[in-house]
Design a protein around this motif. Structure first.
Motif, PDB file in Angstrom:
ATOM      1  N   GLU A   3       0.840  -1.217   0.000  1.00 12.01           N
ATOM      2  CA  GLU A   3       0.000   0.000   0.000  1.00 12.01           C
ATOM      3  C   GLU A   3       0.870   1.261   0.000  1.00 12.01           C
ATOM      4  OE1 GLU A   3      -3.222   1.118   3.056  1.00 12.01           O
ATOM      5  OE2 GLU A   3      -3.469  -1.016   2.540  1.00 12.01           O
ATOM      6  N   ALA A   4       1.891   1.246   0.872  1.00 10.64           N
ATOM      7  CA  ALA A   4       2.777   2.414   0.964  1.00 10.64           C
ATOM      8  C   ALA A   4       3.557   2.599  -0.337  1.00 10.64           C
ATOM      9  CB  ALA A   4       3.734   2.245   2.134  1.00 10.64           C
ATOM     10  N   ALA A   5       3.952   1.490  -0.950  1.00  8.01           N
ATOM     11  CA  ALA A   5       4.730   1.580  -2.197  1.00  8.01           C
ATOM     12  C   ALA A   5       3.860   2.135  -3.327  1.00  8.01           C
ATOM     13  CB  ALA A   5       5.276   0.211  -2.571  1.00  8.01           C
ATOM     14  N   LEU A   6       2.607   1.666  -3.380  1.00  2.00           N
ATOM     15  CA  LEU A   6       1.700   2.145  -4.439  1.00  2.00           C
ATOM     16  C   LEU A   6       1.424   3.636  -4.241  1.00  2.00           C
ATOM     17  CD1 LEU A   6      -0.835  -0.854  -4.626  1.00  2.00           C
ATOM     18  CD2 LEU A   6       1.162  -0.450  -6.052  1.00  2.00           C
ATOM     19  N   LYS A   7       1.240   4.018  -2.991  1.00  3.80           N
ATOM     20  CA  LYS A   7       0.982   5.426  -2.673  1.00  3.80           C
ATOM     21  C   LYS A   7       2.169   6.297  -3.102  1.00  3.80           C
ATOM     22  CE  LYS A   7      -0.826   8.020   1.149  1.00  3.80           C
ATOM     23  NZ  LYS A   7      -0.616   8.055   2.561  1.00  3.80           N
ATOM     24  N   TRP A   8       3.349   5.747  -2.961  1.00  6.14           N
ATOM     25  CA  TRP A   8       4.569   6.486  -3.324  1.00  6.14           C
ATOM     26  C   TRP A   8       4.667   6.663  -4.850  1.00  6.14           C
ATOM     27  CZ3 TRP A   8       9.414   5.767  -5.741  1.00  6.14           C
ATOM     28  CH2 TRP A   8      10.425   6.672  -5.370  1.00  6.14           C
ATOM     29  N   GLY A   9       3.959   5.782  -5.581  1.00  2.29           N
ATOM     30  CA  GLY A   9       3.950   5.917  -7.033  1.00  2.29           C
ATOM     31  C   GLY A   9       4.468   4.708  -7.787  1.00  2.29           C
ATOM     32  N   ILE A  10       4.745   3.637  -7.056  1.00  3.17           N
ATOM     33  CA  ILE A  10       5.189   2.405  -7.736  1.00  3.17           C
ATOM     34  C   ILE A  10       3.979   1.817  -8.477  1.00  3.17           C
ATOM     35  CG2 ILE A  10       6.026   0.030  -7.363  1.00  3.17           C
ATOM     36  CD1 ILE A  10       8.227   2.045  -6.696  1.00  3.17           C
ATOM     37  N   GLN A  11       4.197   1.360  -9.721  1.00  3.64           N
ATOM     38  CA  GLN A  11       3.095   0.745 -10.464  1.00  3.64           C
ATOM     39  C   GLN A  11       2.778  -0.631  -9.880  1.00  3.64           C
ATOM     40  OE1 GLN A  11       4.181   0.526 -14.575  1.00  3.64           O
ATOM     41  NE2 GLN A  11       4.224   2.749 -14.828  1.00  3.64           N
ATOM     42  N   LYS A  12       1.483  -0.985  -9.960  1.00  4.54           N
ATOM     43  CA  LYS A  12       1.055  -2.256  -9.341  1.00  4.54           C
ATOM     44  C   LYS A  12       1.845  -3.456  -9.900  1.00  4.54           C
ATOM     45  CE  LYS A  12      -3.256  -3.815  -7.435  1.00  4.54           C
ATOM     46  NZ  LYS A  12      -3.409  -5.141  -7.335  1.00  4.54           N
ATOM     47  N   ASN A  13       2.051  -3.449 -11.220  1.00  5.70           N
ATOM     48  CA  ASN A  13       2.745  -4.605 -11.811  1.00  5.70           C
ATOM     49  C   ASN A  13       4.251  -4.596 -11.534  1.00  5.70           C
ATOM     50  OD1 ASN A  13       3.347  -2.460 -13.401  1.00  5.70           O
ATOM     51  ND2 ASN A  13       3.170  -3.549 -15.351  1.00  5.70           N
ATOM     52  N   ARG A  14       4.728  -3.534 -10.881  1.00  6.25           N
ATOM     53  CA  ARG A  14       6.143  -3.466 -10.523  1.00  6.25           C
ATOM     54  C   ARG A  14       6.327  -3.527  -8.999  1.00  6.25           C
ATOM     55  NH1 ARG A  14       7.921  -2.755 -15.309  1.00  6.25           N
ATOM     56  NH2 ARG A  14       9.633  -1.504 -16.069  1.00  6.25           N
ATOM     57  N   CYS A  15       5.250  -3.884  -8.313  1.00  9.08           N
ATOM     58  CA  CYS A  15       5.324  -3.960  -6.849  1.00  9.08           C
ATOM     59  C   CYS A  15       5.390  -5.437  -6.447  1.00  9.08           C
ATOM     60  CB  CYS A  15       4.091  -3.281  -6.249  1.00  9.08           C
ATOM     61  SG  CYS A  15       4.185  -3.204  -4.475  1.00  9.08           S
ATOM     62  N   LEU A  16       6.561  -5.860  -5.995  1.00  9.99           N
ATOM     63  CA  LEU A  16       6.784  -7.261  -5.615  1.00  9.99           C
ATOM     64  C   LEU A  16       6.667  -7.371  -4.105  1.00  9.99           C
ATOM     65  CD1 LEU A  16       9.941  -7.708  -7.862  1.00  9.99           C
ATOM     66  CD2 LEU A  16       7.587  -8.383  -8.421  1.00  9.99           C
ATOM     67  N   GLU A  17       5.931  -8.370  -3.665  1.00  6.64           N
ATOM     68  CA  GLU A  17       5.617  -8.393  -2.228  1.00  6.64           C
ATOM     69  C   GLU A  17       6.266  -9.544  -1.470  1.00  6.64           C
ATOM     70  OE1 GLU A  17       1.514  -7.601  -0.990  1.00  6.64           O
ATOM     71  OE2 GLU A  17       1.117  -7.273  -3.122  1.00  6.64           O
ATOM     72  N   PHE A  18       6.666  -9.245  -0.249  1.00  4.96           N
ATOM     73  CA  PHE A  18       6.920 -10.319   0.701  1.00  4.96           C
ATOM     74  C   PHE A  18       6.111 -10.018   1.957  1.00  4.96           C
ATOM     75  CE2 PHE A  18      10.599  -8.761   3.438  1.00  4.96           C
ATOM     76  CZ  PHE A  18      10.830  -7.560   2.782  1.00  4.96           C
ATOM     77  N   PHE A  19       6.391 -10.657   3.051  1.00  2.48           N
ATOM     78  CA  PHE A  19       5.369 -10.721   4.097  1.00  2.48           C
ATOM     79  C   PHE A  19       5.948 -10.454   5.478  1.00  2.48           C
ATOM     80  CE2 PHE A  19       5.080 -13.662   0.602  1.00  2.48           C
ATOM     81  CZ  PHE A  19       3.956 -13.183  -0.051  1.00  2.48           C
ATOM     82  N   ASP A  20       5.073 -10.062   6.409  1.00  2.00           N
ATOM     83  CA  ASP A  20       5.612  -9.726   7.736  1.00  2.00           C
ATOM     84  C   ASP A  20       6.195 -10.943   8.435  1.00  2.00           C
ATOM     85  OD1 ASP A  20       3.443 -11.094   8.720  1.00  2.00           O
ATOM     86  OD2 ASP A  20       2.779  -9.506  10.073  1.00  2.00           O
ATOM     87  N   TRP A  21       5.937 -12.138   7.907  1.00  2.00           N
ATOM     88  CA  TRP A  21       6.523 -13.345   8.517  1.00  2.00           C
ATOM     89  C   TRP A  21       7.937 -13.639   8.000  1.00  2.00           C
ATOM     90  CZ3 TRP A  21       6.924 -16.705   4.403  1.00  2.00           C
ATOM     91  CH2 TRP A  21       5.954 -16.647   3.397  1.00  2.00           C
ATOM     92  N   VAL A  22       8.485 -12.708   7.228  1.00  2.03           N
ATOM     93  CA  VAL A  22       9.886 -12.842   6.789  1.00  2.03           C
ATOM     94  C   VAL A  22      10.681 -11.712   7.442  1.00  2.03           C
ATOM     95  CG1 VAL A  22      11.463 -12.888   4.825  1.00  2.03           C
ATOM     96  CG2 VAL A  22       9.104 -13.704   4.552  1.00  2.03           C
ATOM     97  N   GLY A  23      11.598 -12.056   8.332  1.00  2.43           N
ATOM     98  CA  GLY A  23      12.427 -11.022   8.955  1.00  2.43           C
ATOM     99  C   GLY A  23      13.403 -10.444   7.935  1.00  2.43           C
TER     100      GLY A  23
END
Ligand code: F6P
Length: 516
Positions: free
Chosen positions: A230-250
């Motif tokens: 959400e923060a990355a998209l708000k900053w202006g990153i395109q959805k198809n260029r936003c790669l996600e990982f998860f809070d369960w990965v330190g």
């Protein structure tokens, strides 16, 4: 660990004979203190450990239910109790697993690998139709050290754009990375789990200004690797260029997530898949191998023995492989951010030392700098020599010299030499381990990194601490925000504190500078 168990281990440790005597009494020592697993040959025979101590350490790991915790980690259980978070990084490389963790991870990995391959082939050229020649990762801590170390270590497998790394908020770092880069063929990867880290966000803003000054559609030149889409998209990153990982990965355990995207750009998705396979090899080994031949377990008990029982305050990690020269920096975060704590999960003070200071520099350079102190200084520093058996380049003679130096140093530290003149005398009995991968390829590097990840977690369980939080970094961050706003406002602080004289001096200095 219960006090009586700790103290009986301490007694056993203090009774261990000097290394020269141990070898004299048991010439076959290397056999029971060497482990071969996942293409890694690990020789722990020059550690100050006896068979009864080894057995007692293994027994205490059983008493502490280390294997139970390892299984919980493999299941992604909530082991990070101070943040109520699952610890699931092992799911990132278990492509066969069917847990919801593994499915989430796999989906993002496929997206990242496709994007990296498109960038490498020129199928994705951003807004300018020029193939990306430079990829600049902006991130810090776990969003920098893992991928930066891996890209360097796998230099010989680099077949894509040049991949550079920027972490420091000091403008010099980004200046360096931009040198010679062309905005039209440059792609930035903003790597940040939280997408709020001050250093990263500041550098990202500057990168955006740099691109926008010459490229019409700046966002085509940015990719994000984050757990806060959400923060990355708000900053202006395109959805198809936003790669996600998860809070369960330190963060420090995230190199096998999409944080590895710069690595994928450098070596391609196929080789990155090999890297993950290597990690999975070690994951499989750690949960199934018997304790006395379980590499991460033996590695962990030895590191723990050195810091908590022998009381050695530091460990020097010396890669005898130029390509592994970023390994000490990577391990500094992995080990020290995980285990540099004083209280256990029960809130009580931990018995014995916790994380050692991890430091190091590539051999043979270190030999001509600080090895003097390792051989004759007043502090005993356990040394971890890390290398590859196969030569990477064409100069086999150089590789043999490198390996010969490693063996010689390990022997000199252990055995020493008596001499009539005291300043030419080496007392010896200085412990070291030798960790050799057969070949520095993606699969083996994956196994090596997973070995360190697991060893770090096991050391934490032996200490009884939570290795997966990092509250110790918060206070400095908070104070920096307040101080930065004082500097930005140029406001003199009247009340007397420890640091206000320095702050006021700096504000005055900056004002004078802008007047001139
Ligand atoms: O300040 C410590 C830390 O939170 C690390 O644990 C983490 O790897 C690093 O900062 C970077 O955080 P992020 O990926 O959220 O930018």
């Amino acid at each position: 660990m219960e006090a009586d168990v700790f103290h009986s281990l301490m007694n056993l440790t203090q009774g261990v004979a000097p290394l020269a005597d141990l070898f004299r009494a048991d010439p076959s020592r290397a056999q029971w203190l060497t482990i071969d697993a996942c293409g890694i040959h690990a020789d722990f025979s020059r550690q100050r450990i006896s068979k009864p101590l080894r057995d007692a350490l293994i027994h205490s790991a059983e008493v502490m239910d280390v294997q139970g915790s390892m299984k919980k980690m493999a299941n992604g259980d909530v082991l990070n109790i101070t943040e109520q978070r699952s610890v699931g990084h092992m799911a990132l490389r278990s492509s066969a697993a069917s847990s919801s963790f593994a499915k989430q991870a796999l989906g993002q990995l496929v997206r990242a690998q496709k994007l990296a391959d498109d960038i490498r082939s020129g199928a994705d050229c951003g807004s300018t139709k020029q193939q990306f020649a430079t990829v600049i990762n902006i991130g810090i801590g776990g969003s920098d050290l893992g991928p930066a170390m891996v890209v360097k270590a796998l230099r010989a497998f680099g077949s894509g754009p040049e991949v550079r790394f920027v972490s420091n908020v000091d403008a010099a770092d980004l200046d360096d990375a931009l040198r010679g880069a062309n905005p039209e063929s440059t792609l930035f990867v903003i790597s940040s789990k939280t997408f709020t880290t001050l250093e990263t966000m500041h550098n990202a803003e500057r990168a955006r200004e740099w691109i926008s000054a010459s490229v019409p559609n700046w966002s085509q030149h940015f990719v994000a690797a984050t757990a806060h889409a959400e923060a990355a998209l708000k900053w202006g990153i395109q959805k198809n260029r936003c790669l996600e990982f998860f809070d369960w990965v330190g963060g420090r355990f995230s190199v096998s997530s999409v944080i590895g995207f710069p690595v994928m750009c450098a070596i391609g998705s196929g080789q990155f898949a090999e890297f993950l396979e290597g990690m999975a090899d070690m994951d499989q080994h750690v949960v199934s191998a018997p304790p006395n031949v379980n590499l991460p377990l033996m590695h962990a008990v030895i590191w723990w023995m050195n810091s908590a029982l022998h009381g050695f305050p530091t460990v020097a990690v010396i890669p005898y492989s130029h390509d592994l020269s970023r390994l000490p920096a990577f391990l500094q975060q992995l080990v020290m951010e995980s285990n540099g704590k004083s209280v256990g999960v029960d809130g009580r003070s931990v018995l014995g030392g916790t994380s050692p200071v991890v430091w190091g520099e590539a051999g043979t350079n270190g030999q001509h700098a600080f090895f003097q102190m390792l051989h004759q200084g007043t502090q005993v520093v356990p040394v971890e020599f890390v290398t590859a058996a196969a030569s990477l380049g064409t100069d086999n003679e150089a590789h043999d010299l490198l390996f010969a130096n490693l063996i010689a140093q390990s022997e000199a530290l252990a055995i020493g030499r008596a001499h009539a003149e005291p300043h030419k005398s080496f007392e010896g009995n200085r412990p070291s381990s030798v960790i050799v991968v057969d070949d520095l390829n993606p699969r083996r590097l994956g196994s090596l990194i997973a070995m360190y990840e697991h060893s770090t977690a096991i050391q934490g369980w032996l200490m009884g601490i939570n290795s997966f939080d990092q509250w110790g970094v918060e206070l400095g961050k908070e104070l920096a925000i307040d101080t930065a706003s004082a500097i930005a406002a140029g406001s003199h602080r009247d009340e007397q504190t420890m640091t206000h004289p320095l702050l006021n001096w700096y504000i005055k200095f900056r004002k004078n500078l802008s007047r001139n």
